[in-house]
Write an enzyme that holds these catalytic residues in place. Structure first.
Site, mmCIF file in Angstrom:
data_model
loop_
_atom_site.group_PDB
_atom_site.id
_atom_site.type_symbol
_atom_site.label_atom_id
_atom_site.label_comp_id
_atom_site.label_asym_id
_atom_site.label_seq_id
_atom_site.Cartn_x
_atom_site.Cartn_y
_atom_site.Cartn_z
ATOM 1 N N SER A 24 -92.189 -24.659 -70.394
ATOM 2 C CA SER A 24 -92.678 -23.355 -69.953
ATOM 3 C C SER A 24 -93.099 -23.332 -68.491
ATOM 4 C CB SER A 24 -93.807 -22.930 -70.871
ATOM 5 O OG SER A 24 -94.123 -21.597 -70.662
ATOM 6 N N HIS A 25 -94.375 -23.078 -68.260
ATOM 7 C CA HIS A 25 -94.893 -22.925 -66.900
ATOM 8 C C HIS A 25 -95.327 -24.264 -66.310
ATOM 9 C CE1 HIS A 25 -97.887 -22.820 -69.957
ATOM 10 N NE2 HIS A 25 -98.738 -23.332 -69.090
ATOM 11 N N ASP B 146 -89.649 -20.448 -68.179
ATOM 12 C CA ASP B 146 -88.776 -20.091 -69.300
ATOM 13 C C ASP B 146 -88.777 -18.597 -69.590
ATOM 14 O OD1 ASP B 146 -91.404 -20.193 -70.274
ATOM 15 O OD2 ASP B 146 -90.716 -20.558 -72.315
ATOM 16 N N LYS C 164 -92.908 -14.127 -76.480
ATOM 17 C CA LYS C 164 -93.348 -13.212 -75.433
ATOM 18 C C LYS C 164 -92.215 -13.074 -74.418
ATOM 19 C CE LYS C 164 -96.207 -16.833 -73.344
ATOM 20 N NZ LYS C 164 -96.629 -17.769 -74.393
ATOM 21 N N ASP D 199 -91.070 -16.386 -70.450
ATOM 22 C CA ASP D 199 -91.864 -15.654 -71.444
ATOM 23 C C ASP D 199 -93.157 -15.077 -70.849
ATOM 24 O OD1 ASP D 199 -93.076 -18.125 -71.279
ATOM 25 O OD2 ASP D 199 -93.021 -18.567 -73.434
ATOM 26 N N ARG D 200 -93.645 -15.667 -69.757
ATOM 27 C CA ARG D 200 -94.851 -15.106 -69.128
ATOM 28 C C ARG D 200 -94.472 -14.115 -68.027
ATOM 29 N NH1 ARG D 200 -99.435 -19.728 -68.533
ATOM 30 N NH2 ARG D 200 -99.323 -20.437 -70.679
ATOM 31 N N ASP E 262 -92.363 -16.842 -65.611
ATOM 32 C CA ASP E 262 -92.516 -18.295 -65.501
ATOM 33 C C ASP E 262 -91.189 -19.018 -65.741
ATOM 34 O OD1 ASP E 262 -92.320 -17.881 -68.222
ATOM 35 O OD2 ASP E 262 -93.749 -19.451 -68.748
#
Ligand code: G16
Length: 542
Positions: free
Chosen positions: A113-114, A280, A377, A282-283, A278
């Site tokens: 992710s982030h 991936d 998300k 999702d954010r 981010d």
């Protein structure tokens, strides 16, 4: 095709956290580490044979290798079809969409992710189920049990596959389908948002926007959607090329790590709308000209304006937020007569509420917002939603939010993160807080109303999640939440979430740091924060 059985020994640290297994690349690259975890998923979740799975990730270092390993191991399990994004790329929401659309058995999303990437960064794997959402705890617990007793894994003895060309071929009995990573996701968002109305705004000479892809997976998605389809000028998407190390950056869309975008939005360039996603995808972060929208406010504004997006008109019955997320949403749900739900941190907890049809939107203070049309998300969804509000109202971001505050009041909100604490210090601190339940009655100017552990029972499944954070609620309505992160890859991260509500119109436009400071200082003194965690200052404030 020969299927080999390789003898292995268990690793004891393969317990998944808030969102999948995240570790340093150096941990994942230990012999058999990745293979053990994948085989444990196959062992814990029966039924892969003959089924379809989705595979891809955010393009970070180790993705390319992991894809080859997973393909060979899936072929050994006689998985029917593996859908892979071209060059191995899928944003997390795009993977979720494909799992749902293609009725897949599940998906492997390769991302931390982030978290920073590259050889010295983090790698991660998240296993999603057929609903397109992260496996719930009952499943991840089973996977963990398997990781502790695994003795061997199976892998097909076959050459690496080419994932650079769209098309179909077979590995043993398994069909490999390489797809355009972006196409299905574009169809998905087109089905929700009014692209003609959005084009009117985005392509207008009077409207300037910038999208910071942070060299993560969403660059190609953003170029296609914002520049090619909605007509924003070339150059609207910043840092649009996915990179294995995210260009050396920390692909987390917040005021600290998306600094260039933030500086641009606070400059005299006259940019109306700024947004970022981010690694991936999702954010998300939403900015107006000289204006930042907190994720908690973003969720509240999205909910308050749901009738402005025709697709959602009359459809929204309930909305959820994670417990530490500010209670700005609660004011809206109460006013609009919507059901409100409060879940533990981690997107997976929203999944069962969505499956039960209880919620349409949900969000977290950690820059996550999304809808029940997917089970992850979705940064681009949130951004398109905000653009839809701007298109429908003709207002600026700042006007939309300030109007919202005038109507509902403002929840000033900050999160202090203390990263890489000594594990013992962090655990001792949480235990110390527990020992003070009922004892500490004041923190600075604030009188404590309640001070307790927060436990959760899923209203849809009855599943229980214990110790999901410690909440101090004050007589004034202010609130402080303490919890330890479940996504860090070394030491412990303590998160302290501080919230103060203000309804008085003359006090709606203050600096959050100024408003939150007394609340923080009163707490820090009452619990001897610095001494107990051996840290003077937080690493990041968001
Ligand atoms: C953090 C955030 C959570 C979020 C999780 C996963 O978890 O606080 O709200 O659900 O990351 O987010 P992502 O999939 O974008 O990495 P924690 O446990 O570190 O607080």
């Amino acid at each position: 095709m020969e299927i080999k059985t390789i003898v292995t020994t268990p690793f004891q640290d393969q317990k998944t956290g808030t969102a999948g297994l995240r570790k340093k690349v150096s941990v994942f690259s230990q012999e058999n580490y990745l293979e053990n975890f994948i085989q444990s998923i196959f062992n814990a979740v029966p039924g892969f044979q003959g089924k379809t799975i989705v595979l891809g990730g955010d393009g970070r270092y180790y993705n390319a290798h992991a894809i080859q390993v997973i393909v060979k191991m899936a072929a050994a399990q006689k998985v029917g079809r593996i859908i892979i994004g071209q060059n191995g790329l899928f944003s997390t929401p795009a993977a979720s969409n494909l799992i749902i659309k293609r009725k897949a058995f599940g998906g492997f999303i390769l991302s931390a992710s982030h978290n920073p990437g590259g050889k010295n960064g983090d790698f991660g794997i998240k296993f999603d189920l057929s609903n397109g959402g992260g496996a719930p705890e009952a499943v991840t617990d089973r996977i963990y049990e398997e990781t502790k007793k695994i003795t061997s894994y199976q892998i097909a003895d076959t050459p690496d596959i080419d994932i650079s060309q769209i098309g179909e071929f077979s590995v043993g009995e398994t069909v490999i389908e390489i797809v355009d990573s972006v196409k299905d996701y574009v169809e998905f968002v087109k089905g929700i948002f009014d692209f003609d109305a959005l084009k009117g705004l985005v392509s207008s000479e009077n409207f300037k926007m910038r999208y910071d892809a942070m060299n993560g997976s969403t660059g190609p998605y953003a170029v296609r959607i914002f520049e090619e389809i909605l007509g924003a000028p070339k150059g609207t998407v910043l840092r649009g090329t996915p990179m294995e190390d995210f260009g050396g950056g920390h692909p987390d869309p917040n005021l600290t790590y998306a600094k260039e975008l933030v500086d641009l939005m606070y400059s005299d360039e006259g940019i109306d709308f700024g947004c970022a996603a981010d690694g991936d995808g999702d954010r998300n972060m939403i900015l107006g000209n000289h204006f930042f929208v907190t994720p908690s406010d973003s969720l509240a504004v999205i909910t308050a304006n749901y009738e402005k997006v025709p697709y959602y008109k009359g459809k929204v019955k309930g909305v959820a937020r994670s417990m530490p997320t500010s209670r700005a949403l609660d004011d809206v749900t109460a006013a609009l007569g919507l059901k409100a739900y409060e879940t533990p941190t981690g997107w997976k907890y929203f999944g069962s509420l969505m499956d039960a049809g209880l919620i349409s939107f949900c969000g977290e203070e950690s820059f996550g917002t999304g809808c029940s049309d997917l089970r992850e998300k979705d940064g681009i969804w949130a951004i398109l939603y905000w653009l839809s509000i701007l298109a429908a109202t003709g207002k600026t971001v700042q006007e939309v939010v300030q109007e919202h505050w005038r109507r509902y009041g403002r929840h000033y909100y900050l999160r202090y993160d203390y990263e890489t604490l000594e594990t013992e210090d962090a655990l001792n601190f949480m235990d110390y807080l527990r020992s003070q339940f009922g004892k500490i009655t004041r923190m600075g100017e604030e009188t404590v109303k309640s001070f307790e552990e927060w436990n959760y029972t899923d209203p849809a499944t009855g599943e229980v999640a214990l110790k999901q954070g410690i909440i101090v609620l004050f007589e004034s309505g202010s609130r402080i939440v303490f919890r330890l992160s479940g996504t860090g890859s070394s030491g412990k991260t303590l998160r302290i979430y501080l919230e103060k509500y203000e309804k008085e119109s003359s006090r709606l436009n203050k600096e959050p740091t100024e408003v939150i400071k007394p609340l923080f200082e009163g707490m820090a003194k009452a619990v001897s924060l610095s001494d107990r965690i051996n840290r003077e200052y937080p690493t990041v404030i968001t």
